[in-house]
Design a protein around this motif. Sequence first.
Motif, PDB file in Angstrom:
ATOM      1  N   THR A  27       0.847  -1.192   0.000  1.00 20.78           N
ATOM      2  CA  THR A  27       0.000   0.000   0.000  1.00 20.78           C
ATOM      3  C   THR A  27       0.880   1.238   0.000  1.00 20.78           C
ATOM      4  OG1 THR A  27      -1.854  -1.073   1.099  1.00 20.78           O
ATOM      5  CG2 THR A  27      -1.631   1.296   1.452  1.00 20.78           C
ATOM      6  N   ARG A 228      -3.966 -14.805  -0.044  1.00 22.46           N
ATOM      7  CA  ARG A 228      -2.895 -14.503   0.914  1.00 22.46           C
ATOM      8  C   ARG A 228      -3.382 -14.724   2.337  1.00 22.46           C
ATOM      9  NH1 ARG A 228       1.105  -9.287   2.073  1.00 22.46           N
ATOM     10  NH2 ARG A 228       2.945 -10.558   1.732  1.00 22.46           N
ATOM     11  N   ARG A 320       9.385  -4.686   1.270  1.00 25.79           N
ATOM     12  CA  ARG A 320      10.161  -3.444   1.424  1.00 25.79           C
ATOM     13  C   ARG A 320      11.332  -3.310   0.453  1.00 25.79           C
ATOM     14  NH1 ARG A 320      10.503  -4.613   7.633  1.00 25.79           N
ATOM     15  NH2 ARG A 320      10.455  -6.654   6.620  1.00 25.79           N
TER      16      ARG A 320
HETATM   17  C1  FMN Z   1       4.566   0.119   3.079  1.00 30.55           C
HETATM   18  C2  FMN Z   1       3.951  -1.239   3.207  1.00 30.55           C
HETATM   19  C3  FMN Z   1       2.691  -1.473   2.690  1.00 30.55           C
HETATM   20  C4  FMN Z   1       2.115  -2.747   2.754  1.00 30.55           C
HETATM   21  N1  FMN Z   1       0.892  -2.960   2.161  1.00 30.55           N
HETATM   22  C5  FMN Z   1       0.382  -4.216   2.102  1.00 30.55           C
HETATM   23  C6  FMN Z   1      -0.804  -4.474   1.367  1.00 30.55           C
HETATM   24  O1  FMN Z   1      -1.393  -3.587   0.732  1.00 30.55           O
HETATM   25  N2  FMN Z   1      -1.280  -5.750   1.356  1.00 30.55           N
HETATM   26  C7  FMN Z   1      -0.656  -6.774   2.035  1.00 30.55           C
HETATM   27  O2  FMN Z   1      -1.132  -7.909   1.998  1.00 30.55           O
HETATM   28  N3  FMN Z   1       0.505  -6.557   2.708  1.00 30.55           N
HETATM   29  C8  FMN Z   1       1.035  -5.309   2.743  1.00 30.55           C
HETATM   30  N4  FMN Z   1       2.245  -5.096   3.365  1.00 30.55           N
HETATM   31  C9  FMN Z   1       3.023  -6.254   3.869  1.00 30.55           C
HETATM   32  C10 FMN Z   1       4.028  -6.702   2.796  1.00 30.55           C
HETATM   33  O3  FMN Z   1       3.367  -7.239   1.658  1.00 30.55           O
HETATM   34  C11 FMN Z   1       4.969  -7.786   3.344  1.00 30.55           C
HETATM   35  O4  FMN Z   1       4.194  -8.846   3.833  1.00 30.55           O
HETATM   36  C12 FMN Z   1       5.888  -7.280   4.444  1.00 30.55           C
HETATM   37  O5  FMN Z   1       6.478  -6.040   4.115  1.00 30.55           O
HETATM   38  C13 FMN Z   1       6.985  -8.308   4.758  1.00 30.55           C
HETATM   39  O6  FMN Z   1       7.788  -8.536   3.595  1.00 30.55           O
HETATM   40  P1  FMN Z   1       9.254  -7.870   3.458  1.00 30.55           P
HETATM   41  O7  FMN Z   1      10.011  -8.307   4.701  1.00 30.55           O
HETATM   42  O8  FMN Z   1       9.855  -8.424   2.217  1.00 30.55           O
HETATM   43  O9  FMN Z   1       9.075  -6.385   3.445  1.00 30.55           O
HETATM   44  C14 FMN Z   1       2.825  -3.819   3.359  1.00 30.55           C
HETATM   45  C15 FMN Z   1       4.105  -3.576   3.896  1.00 30.55           C
HETATM   46  C16 FMN Z   1       4.678  -2.320   3.812  1.00 30.55           C
HETATM   47  C17 FMN Z   1       6.075  -2.105   4.333  1.00 30.55           C
END
Ligand code: FMN
Length: 364
Positions: A27, A228, A320
């Motif tokens: 998001t 998911r 991220r």
């Molecule tokens: C800025 C931001 C926005 C996110 N928006 C969503 C979203 O819209 N839908 C969702 O299922 N997860 C969302 N997440 C979770 C991410 O998809 C992901 O699960 C989480 O960042 C862990 O993965 P990473 O360690 O690779 O960042 C968001 C995470 C971040 C940091």
Amino acid sequence: MTTEALFSPGRLGAIEVANRVAMAPLTRARGDMEGIQTPLAVEYYGKRASAGLIISEATNISRQGRGYAFTPGIYTDTQVEAWKPVARAVHARGGKMVLQLWHVGRFSHASLQENGAPPVAPSAIEAGDMVFTEHGFEPPSKPRELETGEIDGIIADYVRAARNARTAGFDGVEIHAANCYLLEQFIRDSTNHRTDRYGGSIENRTRLPFEVCEAVAGAIGADRVGIRLSPVTHSVGATPFDSEPQKTYGFLAERLGTLGLAYLHCIEGQTRGANLPESFDFQALRRSFGGSYIANNGFTREIALTAARSGRADMVAFGRPFISNPDLVERLRQDEPLAPEAHKEFFYGGGSRGYTDWPDFVSR
Ligand SMILES: Cc1cc2nc3c(=O)[nH]c(=O)nc-3n(C[C@H](O)[C@H](O)[C@H](O)COP(=O)(O)O)c2cc1C
């Protein structure tokens, strides 16, 4: 040319992917208050099209499903039109993209709802945490319990949103049943105290996510529908876990497996926390589902390479790292250093700064 499994082509249902690196849904809240996606998203997603699969930011299936200002929707014609160039840009660069379908349930504020109505939830249990409104962060409003007779309307909203996503040009949809939003509020006994056929037993609590997937699969084809889940995250609102997560989510995964969906995507642990907690057996969940599996949460290059090589996951989703590395796949392939993680002030809202201005490493 690398022979690493992470960079080999694959297939999720009807969707062929060029490599096993997915962009996790993120998001970014750069749309407007009518849920129209910003034109900047064309460049933002287009630049990330080398991902094997892009999963879009969560996208509201209805006005009722909206919990955060400036997030996009997929329930009006204007919203669909605004998404079309995004899908085109990703396809023009050889990428694949699914739209993540979102209903926040109790995580909303009356000011974001039609006529200032309270948000809806399986049960009238207030959420903690904050939601983002036009006026900044505010506590979520007290929700109202959905009547049984309203549930079919919500399923119909998912179906309309999925059809709209295909009209907009996306390769499929991901049903957002993670991070403690509406569908997960139904799944967990901590947030679902209903006494009708959508509450009580595990079968009843998992009925809505199952029926949503079944209906959406019937509308656009099961092989274009992913889901998911996040069995062990507190995520937004410090939502308590289900009392028997392994059993509850295992039951759901097995039932979903009968639909022939494109994939199951799991946040393996506390969202944005450490990779793979020992408290939950995700491989058991994957076996219950029996189809393609995308793993996410705190992956590094090393963990992702090993996961793909060992077959622990069919794809690995990075969240991220994709914010500040539009060419993440190329950096992983060439073992180039990653850009530092984006500052949180750029995560949600604003314009191009911290959104479309991250350079490719080759053009640095
Ligand atoms: C800025 C931001 C926005 C996110 N928006 C969503 C979203 O819209 N839908 C969702 O299922 N997860 C969302 N997440 C979770 C991410 O998809 C992901 O699960 C989480 O960042 C862990 O993965 P990473 O360690 O690779 O960042 C968001 C995470 C971040 C940091």
